[in-house]
Design a protein around this motif. Structure first.
Motif, PDB file in Angstrom:
ATOM      1  N   ALA A  58       0.800  -1.226   0.000  1.00  0.00           N
ATOM      2  CA  ALA A  58       0.000   0.000   0.000  1.00  0.00           C
ATOM      3  C   ALA A  58       0.828   1.268   0.000  1.00  0.00           C
ATOM      4  N   ILE A  59       2.172   1.170   0.101  1.00  0.00           N
ATOM      5  CA  ILE A  59       2.987   2.390   0.027  1.00  0.00           C
ATOM      6  C   ILE A  59       3.905   2.358  -1.192  1.00  0.00           C
ATOM      7  N   PHE A  60       3.625   1.473  -2.167  1.00  0.00           N
ATOM      8  CA  PHE A  60       4.330   1.572  -3.445  1.00  0.00           C
ATOM      9  C   PHE A  60       3.989   2.925  -4.053  1.00  0.00           C
ATOM     10  N   ARG A  61       4.992   3.690  -4.419  1.00  0.00           N
ATOM     11  CA  ARG A  61       4.791   5.085  -4.787  1.00  0.00           C
ATOM     12  C   ARG A  61       4.889   5.300  -6.299  1.00  0.00           C
ATOM     13  N   GLY A  62       4.501   6.520  -6.701  1.00  0.00           N
ATOM     14  CA  GLY A  62       4.621   6.896  -8.096  1.00  0.00           C
ATOM     15  C   GLY A  62       6.037   7.237  -8.474  1.00  0.00           C
ATOM     16  N   GLY A  63       6.851   7.644  -7.469  1.00  0.00           N
ATOM     17  CA  GLY A  63       8.268   7.870  -7.720  1.00  0.00           C
ATOM     18  C   GLY A  63       8.997   6.550  -7.835  1.00  0.00           C
ATOM     19  N   ASN A  64      10.245   6.610  -8.242  1.00  0.00           N
ATOM     20  CA  ASN A  64      11.000   5.389  -8.512  1.00  0.00           C
ATOM     21  C   ASN A  64      11.171   4.552  -7.251  1.00  0.00           C
ATOM     22  N   ILE A  65      11.026   3.237  -7.406  1.00  0.00           N
ATOM     23  CA  ILE A  65      11.086   2.316  -6.275  1.00  0.00           C
ATOM     24  C   ILE A  65      12.202   1.301  -6.490  1.00  0.00           C
ATOM     25  N   GLN A  66      12.628   0.673  -5.400  1.00  0.00           N
ATOM     26  CA  GLN A  66      13.756  -0.263  -5.492  1.00  0.00           C
ATOM     27  C   GLN A  66      13.458  -1.613  -4.839  1.00  0.00           C
ATOM     28  N   ASN A  67      12.192  -1.956  -4.658  1.00  0.00           N
ATOM     29  CA  ASN A  67      11.847  -3.218  -3.988  1.00  0.00           C
ATOM     30  C   ASN A  67      12.297  -4.450  -4.744  1.00  0.00           C
ATOM     31  N   VAL A  68      12.477  -4.331  -6.056  1.00  0.00           N
ATOM     32  CA  VAL A  68      12.851  -5.503  -6.843  1.00  0.00           C
ATOM     33  C   VAL A  68      14.230  -6.039  -6.453  1.00  0.00           C
ATOM     34  N   ILE A  69      15.091  -5.205  -5.856  1.00  0.00           N
ATOM     35  CA  ILE A  69      16.434  -5.691  -5.504  1.00  0.00           C
ATOM     36  C   ILE A  69      16.389  -6.648  -4.318  1.00  0.00           C
ATOM     37  N   SER A  70      15.237  -6.751  -3.637  1.00  0.00           N
ATOM     38  CA  SER A  70      15.119  -7.710  -2.531  1.00  0.00           C
ATOM     39  C   SER A  70      15.061  -9.151  -3.016  1.00  0.00           C
ATOM     40  N   ILE A  71      14.852  -9.356  -4.317  1.00  0.00           N
ATOM     41  CA  ILE A  71      14.739 -10.706  -4.883  1.00  0.00           C
ATOM     42  C   ILE A  71      16.123 -11.160  -5.327  1.00  0.00           C
ATOM     43  N   ASP A  72      16.581 -12.291  -4.826  1.00  0.00           N
ATOM     44  CA  ASP A  72      17.933 -12.785  -5.072  1.00  0.00           C
ATOM     45  C   ASP A  72      18.014 -13.472  -6.433  1.00  0.00           C
ATOM     46  N   PRO A  73      18.830 -12.961  -7.390  1.00  0.00           N
ATOM     47  CA  PRO A  73      18.937 -13.602  -8.706  1.00  0.00           C
ATOM     48  C   PRO A  73      19.430 -15.043  -8.639  1.00  0.00           C
TER      49      PRO A  73
END
Length: 808
Positions: free
Chosen positions: A184-199
């Motif tokens: 619910a706090i994913f924003r319209g500005g740039n986000i970096q949550n995807v880096i939490s996923i380990d390749p």
């Protein structure tokens, strides 16, 4: 007696010779790329009067074939191999190469169940574990960028915000193992949550282009990015099976040191998979050839409580950008019988503090120094516990059942202090997210396959703020970023169908209804809000209709029409923050969902499995767009924020937008060892204001693409490739980007713009043995200095990547 003894010896020798002969008739069939055994390979002679089959370990007995007889090895997904039995036996091992044909690939993302990619009318990009390993991506954001089909923006090294078809951030949806990551706090500005996923843990990545709201609900407007992680493997025998792998990687551009280890324990009914990855990234070095305005000439240091500027000894080093990260994953898989699978998974990711580089290079108001002394994100943490039940078999209303329950916790912190000021402002957010999904598959209605299910999601947001005086070391409370203890929840149901009208013609259609509730109470301690709460209740109906048609066996035509929506979240309704220099965003509880209407047509032509050409064209129209615009707060256009007078803005349903573009792809298989592939994406987008004026779309990426020449044999794989981005001129930039002129180059008229750029790169991977694999890559060989559109950090200069992998 002597005669009997001699006969026993003769019989023993004959049996031994026969046994040796039988052993000598066996070969092992392996995958050419990863050297893993291939089960169920069919072997047959010219008239198929004699056949054989490889077992789970890739072993195959050829004793039934004559010594000089010509035999064929065949397996779905691999190229056929033909040779004489004697030639094959001399090698002892046979390596099969993957087939060039891609139309038979299986995807999970469209319905959450396995479907043939050739039956899907939407464009989908797939990356499997082998491809991911070969790219040597530092983060999952880099992994998406390396696909050549997704543009990625970076404000700092610890980040990566994908852009797909003119949309980004909270208009794209992230999913991990079938669980929605957007909160619910994913924003319209740039986000970096995807880096939490380990390749290192990713088994496959599937990117859906265009709306995916029928299956995934709110936020899935521009696309959906699904990450599927590795699952534990059961033992094929009664004994305990143990195997694993370890990796080490070094990158010179940011002095990266990464270590990874995972191991699997398996029995027939139980299996365990454990994974650990640690990354240490130093300050990133940019290239030599490019705009001098990108150089980091000085940076702020604080000594004895006093801020000062220090000259950067190496102006190509972006100080400070480095950070550390750790990722853990534990999975337990239980199979009580052939119909049920129960999967319990836990994921954890945590970063160290990392600087937001684009804020640290902002000039001061007089242009003589830097505005910020500190601006960093506190540790970004993500935890997910996921319990999934899978049932196969004949139920009364279904043939497959999935129940997915999950709990997630997100922690974010922001800390900033202006140059020469004593007060450091900090905010901390803690989101608890609970979700439950029930999905059914029904395959029993002739040529119609139905998928249906329901979803419930609940988010609770904790948000606090404080001020810390670095001189007196006194901490006092201040305004939080969001309303504390606010909640966001949604309840939805969907149904979709796949109708095989003809063997060469498939219809797909679906409907979903979602209802969203927001409950937020605003604290009047620090601001006198003209409202006490936000109590939103809104619903959305979305649908899709498309087809996949093969007028010829080697030609595919697709069409898809779909709608998507994004309901306001807590970030839209209740946020207070400084969005750009001199402006502050305030809450606005009077919001409605935004809707997208999308059309897409695609074509794919296969020339004798040697050349494949792919193209897609799309058009998306967004109404009631949630955008940041000037606003009145208690009748005023300006308010005091963090001790300064700021212009007031708020998220509003204040615009329409349309985005259109073209996507092209090419795969050419010149020989069994040599291939060429390329991608090109062109996107245009406009936002239309309420007064009728048009402005360029903020998240419309420049023209971008790549071109690869790949050569491989059984041990070595190489890739010589170029990446390129087109220019975005000053007149084609969004106003919000022009105000950030300090991150852009300057054109001949003195206006900010994003220059075009290219890089030349080389990757290689060598299979030293069945256990050891070596990687040696050289990226940005010509040492270009470039900054991707909208990015705050400059991309790496020439970069040597060395890695070693060991399988045990």
């Amino acid at each position: 007696m002597k005669f009997l003894a001699d006969m026993q010896k003769i019989v023993f020798i004959v049996v031994l010779l026969l046994f040796k002969g039988a052993l000598g008739q066996e070969i092992v069939i392996l995958d050419e790329e990863d050297h893993q055994p291939i089960p169920n390979v069919i072997v047959y002679n010219w008239d198929k009067s004699r056949t054989a089959l490889s077992d789970f370990d890739g072993k195959c007995d050829l004793s039934k074939f004559d010594q000089g007889e010509r035999i064929t090895f065949t397996h779905i997904g691999y190229q056929n191999y033909r040779s004489t039995k004697s030639n094959v036996l001399r090698k002892g091992k046979l390596y099969l190469a993957l087939t060039a044909e891609q139309l038979d690939e299986v995807v999970m993302s469209i319905s959450k169940w396995e479907q043939q990619k050739k039956d899907i009318p939407q464009k989908i990009s797939l990356m499997n574990a082998k491809t991911i390993e070969f790219t040597a991506s530092q983060t999952s954001a880099d992994l998406l960028q390396n696909s050549g089909k997704v543009f990625v923006q970076k404000s700092q090294l610890g980040g990566g915000s994908p852009m797909i078809r003119g949309f980004a951030t909270n208009r794209l949806l992230l999913s991990v193992d079938g669980v929605r990551m957007n909160n619910a706090i994913f924003r319209g500005g740039n986000i970096q949550n995807v880096i939490s996923i380990d390749p290192f843990t990713i088994k496959s990545t599937e990117v859906i282009f265009g709306p995916g709201s029928v299956i995934y609900g709110s936020d899935a407007i521009g696309g959906v990015m699904n990450f599927y992680t590795n699952n534990p493997q059961f033992s094929k025998t009664d004994s305990l099976q143990f195997f694993g792998k370890s990796n080490y990687r070094y990158s010179s551009a940011n002095n990266e040191n990464t270590v990874h280890v995972d191991f699997n324990l398996g029995k027939r009914e139980w299996a365990f998979l454990s994974s650990l990855t640690y990354n240490n990234f130093g300050d990133l070095k940019m290239g030599t050839h490019g705009p001098s305005s990108y150089l980091r000439n000085n940076y702020v240091v604080t000594e004895n409580g006093q801020d000062g500027l220090r000259e950067n000894e190496n102006t190509k080093k972006q100080v400070p950008t480095g950070y550390d990260q750790i990722n853990l994953m534990q999975k337990v898989l239980f199979r009580p019988n052939s119909n049920w699978n129960i999967n319990l998974s836990a994921y954890y990711s945590e970063t160290s503090d990392y600087s937001r580089y684009d804020r640290l290079i902002r000039p001061s108001k007089d242009g003589l120094g830097l505005r910020s002394a500190e601006w960093n994100y506190g540790p970004q943490k993500w935890f997910m516990g996921n319990l999934q039940f899978y049932k196969n078999g004949k139920g009364k209303f279904y043939d497959g059942l999935k129940i997915t329950t999950a709990y997630q916790n997100f922690v974010e912190c922001r800390n900033d202090r202006d140059f020469g000021e004593d007060i450091r402002y900090s905010t901390k957010e803690n989101v608890d997210a609970i979700s439950a999904n029930v999905d059914f598959e029904n395959k029993r209605i002739g040529n119609l396959r139905l998928y249906y299910g329901g979803e419930y999601i609940f988010n609770k947001i904790g948000s606090t703020g404080n001020e810390y005086n670095i001189e007196t070391m006194v901490t006092s409370p201040s305004a939080s970023r969001y309303p504390d203890n606010s909640t966001w929840q949604t309840l939805a149901g969907y149904i979709s169908g796949e109708l095989k009208a003809k063997p060469n013609f498939t219809f797909l259609s679906g409907l979903r209804y979602s209802h969203v509730w927001i409950d937020a109470i605003f604290d009047q301690t620090f601001y006198s809000f003209p409202f006490n709460d936000a109590d939103l209740s809104t619903g959305a109906l979305t649908g899709s209709l498309g087809f996949s048609w093969f007028p010829k066996a080697d030609l595919q035509l697709t069409f898809n029409g779909s709608t998507g929506f994004r309901a306001p979240n807590i970030d839209d309704v209740g946020k207070i923050f400084d969005s750009e220099p001199g402006s502050v965003v305030v809450p606005n509880p009077d919001l409605e969902p935004e809707y997208a209407y999308n059309l897409e047509v695609g074509i794919q032509k296969n020339f004798n499995d040697r050349l494949m050409l792919k193209g897609a064209s799309f058009y998306t129209y967004l109404v009631d767009a949630l955008v940041r615009r000037d606003f009145q707060f208690n009748g005023h256009g300006e308010i005091m924020y963090n001790g300064e007078l700021h212009n007031v803005q708020a998220i509003q349903n204040a615009a329409k937008a349309y985005v259109y573009g073209f996507e092209f792809g090419l795969d050419a298989f010149l020989t069994e060892s040599l291939s060429v592939n390329a991608n090109l994406t062109l996107t245009e987008g406009i936002e239309e204001e309420q007064d009728g004026t048009d402005t360029p779309g903020r998240h419309v990426a420049p023209t971008f693409g790549d071109f690869h020449i790949v050569w491989k044999n059984q041990k070595l794989k190489t890739d010589l490739f170029a990446n390129f981005n087109g220019e975005i001129s000053s007149r084609d930039m969004a106003m919000s980007e022009i105000t950030k002129d300090y991150i852009y180059a300057v054109d001949a008229d003195g206006n900010p713009y994003s220059p075009s750029w290219y890089t030349l790169n080389f990757r290689s991977q060598y299979q030293l043995s069945n256990a050891f694999k070596l990687t040696a890559n050289l990226e940005n060989i010509t040492d270009q200095r470039y900054r991707s559109y909208s990015s705050g950090i400059v991309a790496p200069g020439i970069n040597l990547i060395l890695g070693v992998g060991y399988t045990f």
